[in-house]
Scaffold this active site. Structure first.
Site, PDB file in Angstrom:
ATOM      1  N   LYS A 221       2.219  19.105 -52.872  1.00 16.40           N
ATOM      2  CA  LYS A 221       3.672  19.184 -53.050  1.00 16.40           C
ATOM      3  C   LYS A 221       4.088  20.520 -53.659  1.00 16.40           C
ATOM      4  O   LYS A 221       5.055  21.145 -53.214  1.00 16.40           O
ATOM      5  CB  LYS A 221       4.157  18.015 -53.916  1.00 16.40           C
ATOM      6  CG  LYS A 221       5.672  17.919 -54.060  1.00 16.40           C
ATOM      7  CD  LYS A 221       6.107  16.497 -54.376  1.00 16.40           C
ATOM      8  CE  LYS A 221       5.861  16.111 -55.816  1.00 16.40           C
ATOM      9  NZ  LYS A 221       6.971  16.525 -56.713  1.00 16.40           N
ATOM     10  N   SER A 222       3.374  20.958 -54.692  1.00  8.51           N
ATOM     11  CA  SER A 222       3.730  22.212 -55.361  1.00  8.51           C
ATOM     12  C   SER A 222       3.630  23.400 -54.412  1.00  8.51           C
ATOM     13  O   SER A 222       4.517  24.263 -54.368  1.00  8.51           O
ATOM     14  CB  SER A 222       2.815  22.441 -56.572  1.00  8.51           C
ATOM     15  OG  SER A 222       3.010  21.463 -57.559  1.00  8.51           O
TER      16      SER A 222
ATOM     17  N   GLY B 139      12.707  17.763 -59.451  1.00 10.86           N
ATOM     18  CA  GLY B 139      12.849  18.707 -60.550  1.00 10.86           C
ATOM     19  C   GLY B 139      12.325  20.078 -60.189  1.00 10.86           C
ATOM     20  O   GLY B 139      12.873  21.100 -60.624  1.00 10.86           O
TER      21      GLY B 139
ATOM     22  N   ASP C  44       0.633  15.465 -64.164  1.00 11.45           N
ATOM     23  CA  ASP C  44       1.216  14.549 -63.178  1.00 11.45           C
ATOM     24  C   ASP C  44       0.348  13.322 -62.920  1.00 11.45           C
ATOM     25  O   ASP C  44       0.815  12.352 -62.311  1.00 11.45           O
ATOM     26  CB  ASP C  44       1.464  15.275 -61.856  1.00 11.45           C
ATOM     27  CG  ASP C  44       2.691  16.165 -61.904  1.00 11.45           C
ATOM     28  OD1 ASP C  44       3.527  15.973 -62.806  1.00 11.45           O
ATOM     29  OD2 ASP C  44       2.806  17.063 -61.051  1.00 11.45           O
TER      30      ASP C  44
ATOM     31  N   ARG D  14       5.265   8.047 -59.162  1.00 14.02           N
ATOM     32  CA  ARG D  14       3.911   7.983 -59.720  1.00 14.02           C
ATOM     33  C   ARG D  14       3.679   6.696 -60.524  1.00 14.02           C
ATOM     34  O   ARG D  14       2.562   6.171 -60.552  1.00 14.02           O
ATOM     35  CB  ARG D  14       3.616   9.227 -60.547  1.00 14.02           C
ATOM     36  CG  ARG D  14       3.719  10.509 -59.724  1.00 14.02           C
ATOM     37  CD  ARG D  14       3.015  11.689 -60.332  1.00 14.02           C
ATOM     38  NE  ARG D  14       3.415  12.932 -59.681  1.00 14.02           N
ATOM     39  CZ  ARG D  14       2.947  13.365 -58.511  1.00 14.02           C
ATOM     40  NH1 ARG D  14       2.048  12.644 -57.855  1.00 14.02           N
ATOM     41  NH2 ARG D  14       3.365  14.516 -58.005  1.00 14.02           N
TER      42      ARG D  14
END
Length: 429
Positions: A22-23, A94, A315, A388
């Site tokens: 994702k990052s 975010g 995370d 999550r």
């Protein structure tokens, strides 16, 4: 509101590939859009968070073609973005909001960032304050603490900034602003946060230096389009790592996972707990280390978790809590206050859910103590709108004494749209 019930499994077996990181997916869109020439991206995560970033850049005039396998981004160069005609909706992301704040602050136009009800509660002053020191003009609710954020683009000057938290989002927002700023932008952190931005900045040709002391970006240099292959997301793989460790009779191979050392805290923690995890075929892809991960069921023990490993696993803590819940003895988590300002307060959410299925948990201001249980009980728990939390409690259900139902599971689509098919594929009944 969609609920999902998971039954205990007799083993987690087979071979899977998890979706793209994702990052890295976020950053590939951002840098590809402001680079010159074409950038191609394979393995892009088509989760809701990343689609929010993609749509934001389309709204600023960037042409992004998607054939289902490869994204082709027609880069605009540093000064080629167009003023959006509407509010840029970051959804639940975010990362989208904080990084876009840094990127939009030096543009020569006006923009507004907003998101869903959860994102509008999250703290934004941590990026607004240092960007304002660079000369940015950003207005938000509660003095810039909460979205929506209205940004009036201005010329910026580089600063030296020491962040009070190890946050890749804060660091990356300042790095993106630094691409446009006059002079040098220097960011230091108490612990090294994930370094995907540094690696990708270098891959695109930015003027950057980084090391243990922090990162320096020098503004003004154009970026050049690149080809990017996004590895599997270790944060998504973590759910299946824990599943294979805690369900007896399991052996699972997870292929093509990104094992960037700033993200492998999850592996270090699970190994310290006694987990059997083996990295195979280690290689480098598009500047990122990648490996296949072989996981076998193991008897876990409680440990103390604090210090530099915390930001490297920030995370993954919800599913680490699940591992701790079935480990022998007590697991103590400290120096993880950042968990309280994620999509939800993840310390409170996991404490509430684990207690609901019979686990003894004591919260502290910056962590929790978890007493390992012989077996997790059946029950119904909440996602709190956090992807999550939802996935972690579904993993808990694989080794529970009965069915576990998780409410409001639609949020899983923000990061892991193929979670349910993969779960059904590997869970032996």
């Amino acid at each position: 509101m969609q609920s999902y019930t998971v039954r205990p499994a007799k083993g987690i077996r087979g071979e899977i590939t998890v979706p793209g990181d994702k990052s890295i997916s976020h950053r590939s869109i951002m840098l590809g859009s402001i680079a010159r020439g074409e950038t191609t991206v394979r393995g892009f995560l088509r989760g809701e968070d990343n689609i929010a970033t993609l749509n934001a850049f389309r709204a600023m005039g960037v042409v992004i073609d998607d054939d289902g396998e490869t994204l082709r981004i027609a880069g605009k160069g540093l000064r080629g973005l167009a003023e959006p005609t509407d509010v840029l909706d970051c959804g639940n992301s975010g990362t989208s909001m904080r990084l876009l704040t840094g990127l939009l602050a030096p543009q020569r136009f006006y923009s507004v960032l907003s998101g869903d009800q959860y994102l509008r509660r999250r703290p934004m002053r941590r990026v607004v304050e240092p960007l304002s020191r660079m000369g940015a003009c950003i207005h938000g609710r509660e003095g810039g603490e909460k979205a929506p954020l209205a940004i009036v683009g201005r010329d910026l000057k580089g600063i030296s900034y020491t962040s009070s938290v190890a946050s890749a989002q804060v660091k990356s927002a300042l790095m993106l602003a630094g691409l446009y700023a006059e002079g040098e932008t220097r960011v230091t952190e108490p612990h090294l946060s994930r370094d995907h931005s540094e690696r990708m900045f270098r891959h695109f040709g930015a003027d950057i230096e980084n090391g243990p002391a922090g990162v320096v970006v020098r503004g003004g240099r154009e970026l050049e389009g690149r080809d990017i292959i996004v590895p599997g997301d270790i944060s998504s793989a973590a759910f299946f790592m824990v599943a294979a460790l805690i369900v007896p009779g399991s052996e699972l191979l997870i292929r093509g996972v990104g094992v960037n050392p700033t993200r492998t805290g999850i592996i270090d923690i699970l190994t310290a707990m006694g987990g059997s995890l083996e990295l195979l075929d280690q290689r480098e892809v598009s500047g990122e280390p990648v490996a296949d991960i072989l996981v076998r069921s193991s008897r876990l023990k409680g440990i103390e978790i604090a210090g530099e490993v915390v930001p490297r696993a920030i995370d993954e803590f919800p599913v680490i809590c699940v591992a701790a819940a079935v480990a022998e003895g007590r697991t103590v988590v400290r120096e993880a206050r950042e968990l309280r300002v994620k999509e939800t307060d993840r310390i409170a959410a996991m404490a509430t859910n684990l207690r609901a299925v019979g686990v003894t948990v004591t919260e502290s201001e910056d962590g929790m103590d978890i007493e390992g249980a012989e077996q997790i009980a059946a029950g119904t728990v909440e996602s709190f709108g956090d992807h999550r939390i939802a996935m972690s409690m579904l993993i808990a259900g694989l080794t529970a004494g009965g069915d576990i139902t998780v409410t409001d599971t639609e949020c899983i689509g923000t990061s892991f749209p193929t979670f349910f098919p993969l779960l059904e594929k590997v869970a032996a009944r």
